[in-house]
Write a protein that holds these residues in place. Structure first.
Motif, PDB file in Angstrom:
ATOM      1  N   GLN A 319       9.840  -9.386  -3.218  1.00 58.71           N
ATOM      2  CA  GLN A 319       9.925  -8.021  -3.050  1.00 58.71           C
ATOM      3  C   GLN A 319       8.350  -7.496  -3.007  1.00 58.71           C
ATOM      4  N   ALA A 320       7.488  -8.407  -3.637  1.00 53.28           N
ATOM      5  CA  ALA A 320       6.036  -7.733  -3.938  1.00 53.28           C
ATOM      6  C   ALA A 320       5.331  -8.330  -2.858  1.00 53.28           C
ATOM      7  N   VAL A 321       5.615  -9.358  -1.991  1.00 51.01           N
ATOM      8  CA  VAL A 321       4.588 -10.018  -0.854  1.00 51.01           C
ATOM      9  C   VAL A 321       5.383  -9.036   0.117  1.00 51.01           C
ATOM     10  N   ILE A 322       6.545  -8.588   0.330  1.00 48.80           N
ATOM     11  CA  ILE A 322       6.731  -7.607   1.343  1.00 48.80           C
ATOM     12  C   ILE A 322       6.490  -6.351   1.315  1.00 48.80           C
ATOM     13  N   SER A 323       6.299  -5.779  -0.065  1.00 50.12           N
ATOM     14  CA  SER A 323       5.537  -4.520  -0.316  1.00 50.12           C
ATOM     15  C   SER A 323       4.155  -4.731   0.065  1.00 50.12           C
ATOM     16  N   GLY A 324       3.471  -6.133   0.062  1.00 50.09           N
ATOM     17  CA  GLY A 324       2.220  -6.200   0.159  1.00 50.09           C
ATOM     18  C   GLY A 324       1.827  -6.204   1.965  1.00 50.09           C
ATOM     19  N   ALA A 325       2.999  -6.623   2.492  1.00 50.67           N
ATOM     20  CA  ALA A 325       2.769  -6.781   4.002  1.00 50.67           C
ATOM     21  C   ALA A 325       2.686  -5.323   4.294  1.00 50.67           C
ATOM     22  N   TYR A 326       3.764  -4.310   3.741  1.00 53.07           N
ATOM     23  CA  TYR A 326       3.451  -3.067   4.399  1.00 53.07           C
ATOM     24  C   TYR A 326       2.101  -2.296   4.379  1.00 53.07           C
ATOM     25  N   SER A 327       1.635  -2.785   2.887  1.00 56.33           N
ATOM     26  CA  SER A 327       0.246  -2.027   2.776  1.00 56.33           C
ATOM     27  C   SER A 327      -0.849  -2.481   3.927  1.00 56.33           C
ATOM     28  N   LEU A 328      -0.770  -4.018   4.176  1.00 59.97           N
ATOM     29  CA  LEU A 328      -1.447  -4.400   4.963  1.00 59.97           C
ATOM     30  C   LEU A 328      -1.369  -4.111   6.307  1.00 59.97           C
ATOM     31  N   ALA A 329      -0.146  -3.723   6.825  1.00 61.60           N
ATOM     32  CA  ALA A 329       0.001  -3.278   7.971  1.00 61.60           C
ATOM     33  C   ALA A 329      -0.463  -1.763   8.143  1.00 61.60           C
ATOM     34  N   ARG A 330      -0.224  -1.067   7.095  1.00 61.88           N
ATOM     35  CA  ARG A 330      -0.869   0.432   7.102  1.00 61.88           C
ATOM     36  C   ARG A 330      -2.471   0.298   7.211  1.00 61.88           C
ATOM     37  N   GLN A 331      -2.913  -0.656   6.538  1.00 57.21           N
ATOM     38  CA  GLN A 331      -4.581  -0.713   6.542  1.00 57.21           C
ATOM     39  C   GLN A 331      -4.809  -0.939   8.037  1.00 57.21           C
ATOM     40  N   ALA A 332      -4.168  -1.989   8.596  1.00 56.64           N
ATOM     41  CA  ALA A 332      -4.279  -2.265   9.886  1.00 56.64           C
ATOM     42  C   ALA A 332      -4.262  -1.411  11.074  1.00 56.64           C
ATOM     43  N   VAL A 333      -3.398  -0.553  10.971  1.00 56.17           N
ATOM     44  CA  VAL A 333      -2.997   0.624  11.668  1.00 56.17           C
ATOM     45  C   VAL A 333      -4.262   1.507  11.512  1.00 56.17           C
ATOM     46  N   GLN A 334      -4.694   2.107  10.217  1.00 52.04           N
ATOM     47  CA  GLN A 334      -5.653   2.735  10.098  1.00 52.04           C
ATOM     48  C   GLN A 334      -6.996   2.423  10.650  1.00 52.04           C
ATOM     49  N   LEU A 335      -7.308   1.146  10.718  1.00 54.37           N
ATOM     50  CA  LEU A 335      -8.545   0.432  11.079  1.00 54.37           C
ATOM     51  C   LEU A 335      -8.500  -0.001  12.359  1.00 54.37           C
ATOM     52  N   ASN A 336      -7.369   0.620  13.177  1.00 51.56           N
ATOM     53  CA  ASN A 336      -7.178   0.430  14.638  1.00 51.56           C
ATOM     54  C   ASN A 336      -7.229  -1.306  14.925  1.00 51.56           C
ATOM     55  N   LEU A 337      -6.688  -2.059  14.220  1.00 54.15           N
ATOM     56  CA  LEU A 337      -6.256  -3.371  14.566  1.00 54.15           C
ATOM     57  C   LEU A 337      -4.949  -3.477  15.196  1.00 54.15           C
TER      58      LEU A 337
END
Length: 639
Positions: A319-337
């Motif tokens: 669960q922890a690493v899945i939540s981390g993937a969500y956070s990382l994906a959101r950061q990537a979207v915001q940074l236009n990656l």
């Protein structure tokens, strides 16, 4: 962004052992950190020691030299990589309280006047490898825990994979409800887990007290010298004991540095050491027979509860690493990656608790394919190491930039520390990269696919911006012409969204062409993502009046924030613009992209970029604009 220079390394222990009592809030954060931050590294004892012994022995029985060598390697890997590198140094590199590969990349980029392609490349590689970790962790963790049932009865063998798939399906199915409802039980269960494995190991140290001699690093030297043929492969397996160390940094924003440090030094590190020493003593007491030492040393009535607790702990770690993937994906979207993904907030109070349906689906499919394809956690172990070691190596590279350019540390000090960390990271990465044919290709395939997607999106977006800008009219030129020959003016406000505030938005040009009117107030709106996780409200809005008809507005959001345009525009009321959502129309351009032979990218990459653009979430939903106030104008663009 200026950053305070950290003090000497001894400050870590001084802060952690401070005479001031630990506050109640800190204790609660420590408990939460146990469930989220340390779930992954806390479940490593289930398989790490076993896999390392098998690699060192090549058979079902390990020599005493192998047991001491492997255990000493694990102890010092935990000490140097986690305690020294991450606890003492990496956790200091926070970007306004936030951590993670992309946060560190944004922090490092901030030290350059112009964006560095090298830093961008390192950040993309690190993020891609983390996604590989996020796929492999649930598969290996849950599968290894369910395999413990075979110790209870060999008849359970045919049901290991089906039960693992069932647990994983349930895990991904409940993601849409958010972690808030169950987060309060994560910490206590994981605390019980650490207590259980610590006591279990402590009891069995008495089976062979001489195992404590593994604290002496001389056993590492002896093992590497006398067993050079298997030492390299063993080092790769040893790394399984420190997987999850990146979570300490990735979840920094959720708990803060002090609770994470205190939880590691007072609970996690001691319990892990007790368990690993207990497993070593158990194997020595049974004449080197490897088997499943973690489960086998819990005999009698404690076996079944330990298997159940292990399964629960691995689900929490997943669960922890899945939540981390969500956070990382959101950061990537915001940074236009990455293109825009649908983001659903699952908590009214915690902005970090999000759910991304598309990311969840991709993770679920990938994880289940891994379980079906590999069948055993031992086979998955080869795939695990490459993604984690690679991610840690990228962190070391970015940390070197931060140390030198932001903290202004002397070059010799940076060289010594980064040299030590890089030597260990490269050694572990090299020991794992040789396992490509044994399953390591999975990590490389996942990371390679994500690097391709991110690099294509970054490159395609840049080329599209350049091509669009060439065909657009400068905004100042249009504003001047309309001032001299204004068209008919109608009541209300028109907001035109654009990524280039200097050029006339396509939607504005088409609106003039077809309607031949202007609103009495026209706003050219640009949304910008800052290099910091959160932006203060007083820095959110920048307004510039061009004339009595036009105004240019820039909204700035942090890369950890979800843009809400109407809420941000309400701030403009304090600056003189009486924004009213009910009299405002938002004009959005919907581009239809076509591949072009002169785009600057190969045709296949053009088509990949167009496919990614089509999967992007609707701008109206992403920017949280009421659908009844939006007018979409379609345009066709050849890239």
């Amino acid at each position: 962004m200026p950053h305070a220079t950290p003090g000497p390394e001894a400050e870590l222990l001084q802060q952690s052992a401070s005479a001031s009592p630990v506050s109640q809030d800190t204790k609660l954060l420590m408990l939460g950190a146990l469930g989220v931050v340390y779930g992954d590294i806390g479940t490593s004892p289930i398989y790490a020691f076993r896999e390392a012994l098998v690699a060192a022995s090549g058979r079902a029985v390990a020599s005493q030299e192998a047991v001491f060598g492997v255990l000493s390697l694990i102890v010092w890997a935990l000490t140097i990589i986690v305690t020294v590198k991450y606890i003492a140094f990496v956790l200091r590199a926070d970007n306004r309280g936030e951590g993670g590969t992309l946060s560190l990349m944004a922090l490092a980029q901030g030290s350059f006047q112009k964006p560095s392609l090298f830093i961008l490349g390192v950040g993309i590689c690190g993020a891609s490898l983390f996604f590989g970790d996020a796929i492999i962790t649930p598969a290996i963790s849950v599968l290894s825990a369910v395999e413990g049932m075979r110790v209870v009865t060999p008849a359970f063998e045919p049901y290991v994979v089906p039960l693992t798939l069932l647990i994983l399906a349930a895990l991904f199915a409940v993601q849409r409800f958010g972690t808030g409802r169950v987060a309060t039980v994560f910490g206590p269960i994981t605390a019980l887990w650490f207590l259980a494995i610590g006591i279990s190991g402590l009891i069995h140290i008495a089976d062979a007290p001489a195992i404590l001699g593994a604290l002496n690093p001389i056993h590492i030297v002896s093992f590497l010298i006398h067993s050079p043929g298997v030492a390299f492969v063993t080092v790769g397996a040893i790394f399984l004991a420190v997987t999850g160390a990146e979570a300490l940094y990735a979840d920094l924003g959720h708990f803060g540095r002090r609770p994470i440090v205190l939880a590691w030094l007072s609970i996690v590190f001691p319990c892990l050491l007790f368990n690993y020493f207990g497993q070593g003593a158990y194997v020595l007491a049974h004449e080197g027979t490897i088997g499943q030492p973690f489960f086998e040393m819990n005999g009698g009535w404690t076996l079944v509860p330990m298997v159940v607790l292990a399964t629960t702990a691995t689900v929490i770690a997943s669960q922890a690493v899945i939540s981390g993937a969500y956070s990382l994906a959101r950061q990537a979207v915001q940074l236009n990656l990455l293109p825009r993904f649908e983001i659903q907030h699952t908590s009214e109070t915690q902005s970090g608790q999000i759910y991304m349906p598309r990311v969840n689906m991709l993770l679920a499919i990938s994880v289940m394919l891994l379980v079906v394809g590999f069948q055993q956690s031992s086979d998955l172990a080869s795939a695990y190491g490459i993604s984690v070691t690679g991610d840690m190596l990228m962190t070391t590279v970015l940390l070197a930039v931060v140390m030198r350019r932001l903290w202004n540390w002397p070059l010799p000090r940076v060289v010594v520390l980064i040299g030590l960390f890089a030597l260990i990271d490269v050694g572990f990465f090299a020991a794992n990269i040789v396992k490509v044919s044994e399953g390591g290709w999975t990590s490389l395939l996942v990371a390679g696919a994500i690097i391709l997607v991110m690099s294509t999106w970054v490159r395609g977006a840049r080329l599209l911006f350049e091509k669009t800008r060439k065909s657009e009219i400068p905004l100042d030129f249009l504003v001047g012409n309309l001032s001299e020959k204004p068209p008919a003016v109608v009541p209300g406000t028109a907001v035109f969204l654009t990524s280039d505030p200097q050029s006339t938005p396509t939607a504005l040009m088409h609106s003039l062409k077809h309607y031949k009117v202007l609103h009495e107030s026209n706003v050219i709106l640009t949304v910008v993502t800052a290099r910091q996780p959160n932006v203060p409200v007083n820095e959110r809005v920048k307004m510039e009046t061009l004339n009595n008809l036009f105004m240019r507005v820039t909204l700035t959001f942090g890369y950890m924030e979800h843009p809400n345009i109407p809420k941000a525009l309400a701030i403009c009321r304090k600056q003189g613009w009486k924004f009213d959502i009910m009299t405002t129309s938002f004009f959005v351009s919907r581009r239809s992209l076509k591949a072009s032979p002169n785009s600057g990218m190969p045709l296949w990459q053009d088509k990949l970029f167009i496919g990614l653009a089509r999967t992007a979430a609707d701008a109206t939903e992403y920017f949280q604009i009421p659908t009844g106030r939006v007018i979409e104008i379609g345009t066709q663009v050849a890239i």
